[in-house]
Design a protein around this motif. Structure first.
Motif, PDB file in Angstrom:
ATOM      1  N   VAL A  96      71.700  17.215  66.752  1.00  0.00           N
ATOM      2  CA  VAL A  96      70.570  16.983  65.853  1.00  0.00           C
ATOM      3  C   VAL A  96      69.644  15.936  66.462  1.00  0.00           C
ATOM      4  N   LYS A  97      68.342  16.079  66.185  1.00  0.00           N
ATOM      5  CA  LYS A  97      67.394  15.056  66.634  1.00  0.00           C
ATOM      6  C   LYS A  97      67.753  13.721  65.976  1.00  0.00           C
ATOM      7  N   VAL A  98      67.587  12.656  66.734  1.00  0.00           N
ATOM      8  CA  VAL A  98      67.942  11.316  66.227  1.00  0.00           C
ATOM      9  C   VAL A  98      67.201  11.013  64.929  1.00  0.00           C
ATOM     10  N   SER A  99      65.954  11.465  64.830  1.00  0.00           N
ATOM     11  CA  SER A  99      65.140  11.179  63.639  1.00  0.00           C
ATOM     12  C   SER A  99      65.703  11.847  62.385  1.00  0.00           C
ATOM     13  N   LYS A 100      66.453  12.947  62.577  1.00  0.00           N
ATOM     14  CA  LYS A 100      67.013  13.669  61.427  1.00  0.00           C
ATOM     15  C   LYS A 100      68.504  13.402  61.238  1.00  0.00           C
ATOM     16  N   GLU A 101      69.075  12.581  62.107  1.00  0.00           N
ATOM     17  CA  GLU A 101      70.521  12.359  62.088  1.00  0.00           C
ATOM     18  C   GLU A 101      70.958  11.588  60.837  1.00  0.00           C
ATOM     19  N   ILE A 102      72.050  12.062  60.211  1.00  0.00           N
ATOM     20  CA  ILE A 102      72.676  11.351  59.091  1.00  0.00           C
ATOM     21  C   ILE A 102      74.064  10.916  59.564  1.00  0.00           C
ATOM     22  N   PHE A 103      74.352   9.614  59.473  1.00  0.00           N
ATOM     23  CA  PHE A 103      75.536   9.075  60.166  1.00  0.00           C
ATOM     24  C   PHE A 103      76.852   9.585  59.590  1.00  0.00           C
ATOM     25  N   ASN A 104      76.875   9.971  58.293  1.00  0.00           N
ATOM     26  CA  ASN A 104      78.171  10.319  57.682  1.00  0.00           C
ATOM     27  C   ASN A 104      78.293  11.782  57.248  1.00  0.00           C
ATOM     28  N   LYS A 105      77.287  12.605  57.576  1.00  0.00           N
ATOM     29  CA  LYS A 105      77.394  14.028  57.248  1.00  0.00           C
ATOM     30  C   LYS A 105      76.399  14.840  58.070  1.00  0.00           C
ATOM     31  N   ALA A 106      76.567  16.147  58.014  1.00  0.00           N
ATOM     32  CA  ALA A 106      75.663  17.038  58.730  1.00  0.00           C
ATOM     33  C   ALA A 106      74.306  17.102  58.037  1.00  0.00           C
ATOM     34  N   THR A 107      73.265  17.305  58.821  1.00  0.00           N
ATOM     35  CA  THR A 107      71.912  17.507  58.292  1.00  0.00           C
ATOM     36  C   THR A 107      71.703  18.995  58.063  1.00  0.00           C
ATOM     37  N   LEU A 108      71.408  19.376  56.834  1.00  0.00           N
ATOM     38  CA  LEU A 108      71.194  20.788  56.491  1.00  0.00           C
ATOM     39  C   LEU A 108      69.703  21.092  56.445  1.00  0.00           C
ATOM     40  N   GLU A 109      69.324  22.180  57.097  1.00  0.00           N
ATOM     41  CA  GLU A 109      67.923  22.593  57.085  1.00  0.00           C
ATOM     42  C   GLU A 109      67.858  24.082  56.763  1.00  0.00           C
ATOM     43  N   VAL A 110      66.904  24.466  55.922  1.00  0.00           N
ATOM     44  CA  VAL A 110      66.727  25.872  55.558  1.00  0.00           C
ATOM     45  C   VAL A 110      65.299  26.285  55.884  1.00  0.00           C
ATOM     46  N   ILE A 111      65.160  27.412  56.573  1.00  0.00           N
ATOM     47  CA  ILE A 111      63.848  27.971  56.919  1.00  0.00           C
ATOM     48  C   ILE A 111      63.789  29.382  56.339  1.00  0.00           C
ATOM     49  N   LEU A 112      62.808  29.629  55.479  1.00  0.00           N
ATOM     50  CA  LEU A 112      62.647  30.947  54.850  1.00  0.00           C
ATOM     51  C   LEU A 112      61.359  31.580  55.355  1.00  0.00           C
ATOM     52  N   ARG A 113      61.495  32.747  55.974  1.00  0.00           N
ATOM     53  CA  ARG A 113      60.335  33.460  56.507  1.00  0.00           C
ATOM     54  C   ARG A 113      60.018  34.659  55.617  1.00  0.00           C
ATOM     55  N   PRO A 114      58.776  34.747  55.117  1.00  0.00           N
ATOM     56  CA  PRO A 114      58.418  35.887  54.271  1.00  0.00           C
ATOM     57  C   PRO A 114      58.363  37.175  55.105  1.00  0.00           C
ATOM     58  N   LYS A 115      58.272  38.301  54.399  1.00  0.00           N
ATOM     59  CA  LYS A 115      58.226  39.591  55.093  1.00  0.00           C
ATOM     60  C   LYS A 115      57.012  39.651  56.014  1.00  0.00           C
ATOM     61  N   ILE A 116      55.874  39.209  55.516  1.00  0.00           N
ATOM     62  CA  ILE A 116      54.660  39.166  56.341  1.00  0.00           C
ATOM     63  C   ILE A 116      53.971  37.826  56.128  1.00  0.00           C
ATOM     64  N   GLY A 117      53.216  37.398  57.133  1.00  0.00           N
ATOM     65  CA  GLY A 117      52.454  36.161  57.015  1.00  0.00           C
ATOM     66  C   GLY A 117      53.300  34.919  57.240  1.00  0.00           C
ATOM     67  N   LEU A 118      52.689  33.784  56.964  1.00  0.00           N
ATOM     68  CA  LEU A 118      53.333  32.487  57.180  1.00  0.00           C
ATOM     69  C   LEU A 118      53.940  31.975  55.878  1.00  0.00           C
ATOM     70  N   PRO A 119      54.958  31.115  55.990  1.00  0.00           N
ATOM     71  CA  PRO A 119      55.559  30.548  54.772  1.00  0.00           C
ATOM     72  C   PRO A 119      54.529  29.754  53.977  1.00  0.00           C
ATOM     73  N   GLY A 120      54.594  29.886  52.648  1.00  0.00           N
ATOM     74  CA  GLY A 120      53.679  29.159  51.768  1.00  0.00           C
ATOM     75  C   GLY A 120      54.441  28.257  50.814  1.00  0.00           C
ATOM     76  N   VAL A 121      53.794  27.899  49.721  1.00  0.00           N
ATOM     77  CA  VAL A 121      54.389  26.992  48.737  1.00  0.00           C
ATOM     78  C   VAL A 121      55.663  27.592  48.146  1.00  0.00           C
TER      79      VAL A 121
END
Length: 231
Positions: A60-85
């Motif tokens: 993990v990047k140092v900026s996102k590192e959490i010392f006592n647990k894993a850093t969870l990240e979720v990326i959701l891509r729509p069927k078409i176009g770019l992710p929105g709100v």
């Protein structure tokens, strides 16, 4: 006196192991589809389909590192176009659900990234995203204290409750509620709602979702048994 919600059971045919009278659409799941992620799964509910890939635990990047647990990240891509709100909101809700069950303390200072690709949205998309995520985490071997699933309920204008609604049923509904539930005691992990509903209706929807989750978890088990029984 509380009026009981009527459960609509007519929509959707179902060849998955869910028994008569359950108004969930047909399920299908396939794991280990992609070679690059550490785990992957496609999940189909009726005509709604989501593909999930899990990367990690990894550096993990140092900026996102959490010392006592894993850093969870979720990326959701729509069927078409770019992710929105809408996608950003769903990413946060899915991450919150995962953080409630993933044993991140076993992998401190690492990252676990979940990438979701919407293949088709024919209703109950959030629930399908949650189910694809869970099966991909299992495929990646990420340690969890319980499995989880998503169940969506819709309330139409006369208070009829529809489980696993289609896009048309969601559009016509007075309210749409999605719940994330764990596999141990159907504990509520996350909920997201839109529209108008009473507190009694909320409780009825939650009870219906908890009952329906038993069918989803049974499908998980049978799907995993089929996969791991292959020689």
């Amino acid at each position: 006196m509380q009026s009981e919600a009527k459960i609509h059971t007519e929509h959707g045919t179902d060849s998955s192991p869910q028994g008569p009278g359950c108004s969930l659409r047909h399920f299908a799941c396939e794991q280990n589809l992609l070679s690059r992620p550490d785990g992957s799964a496609s999940f189909l509910q009726g005509d709604t389909s989501v593909l999930a890939g899990v990367y990690g635990p990894a550096e993990v990047k140092v900026s996102k590192e959490i010392f006592n647990k894993a850093t969870l990240e979720v990326i959701l891509r729509p069927k078409i176009g770019l992710p929105g709100v809408a996608e950003k909101s769903r990413e946060r809700l899915i991450r919150n659900t995962c953080e409630a069950v993933v044993l991140g303390a076993l992998h401190p200072r690492t990252s676990i990234t979940i990438v979701l690709q919407v293949i088709s949205d024919a209703g109950s998309l959030m629930a399908c995203c949650l189910n694809a995520t869970c099966m991909a985490l299992v495929d990646a071997g990420v340690p969890m204290q319980a499995l989880f699933c998503g169940v969506t309920c819709a309330l139409d204008s006369d208070g009829t409750l529809v489980l696993d609604p289609t896009a048309k049923q969601e559009k016509e509904a007075r309210a749409v509620l999605t719940f994330a539930l764990d596999s141990v005691d159907q504990k509520l992990l996350m909920s997201t709602t839109k529209g108008l509903y009473s507190n009694a209706e909320l409780q009825q929807c939650l009870a219906a979702a908890q009952a329906a989750s038993q069918h989803v978890f049974r499908f998980y088990r049978e799907s995993l048994q089929r996969r791991y029984s292959k020689s």
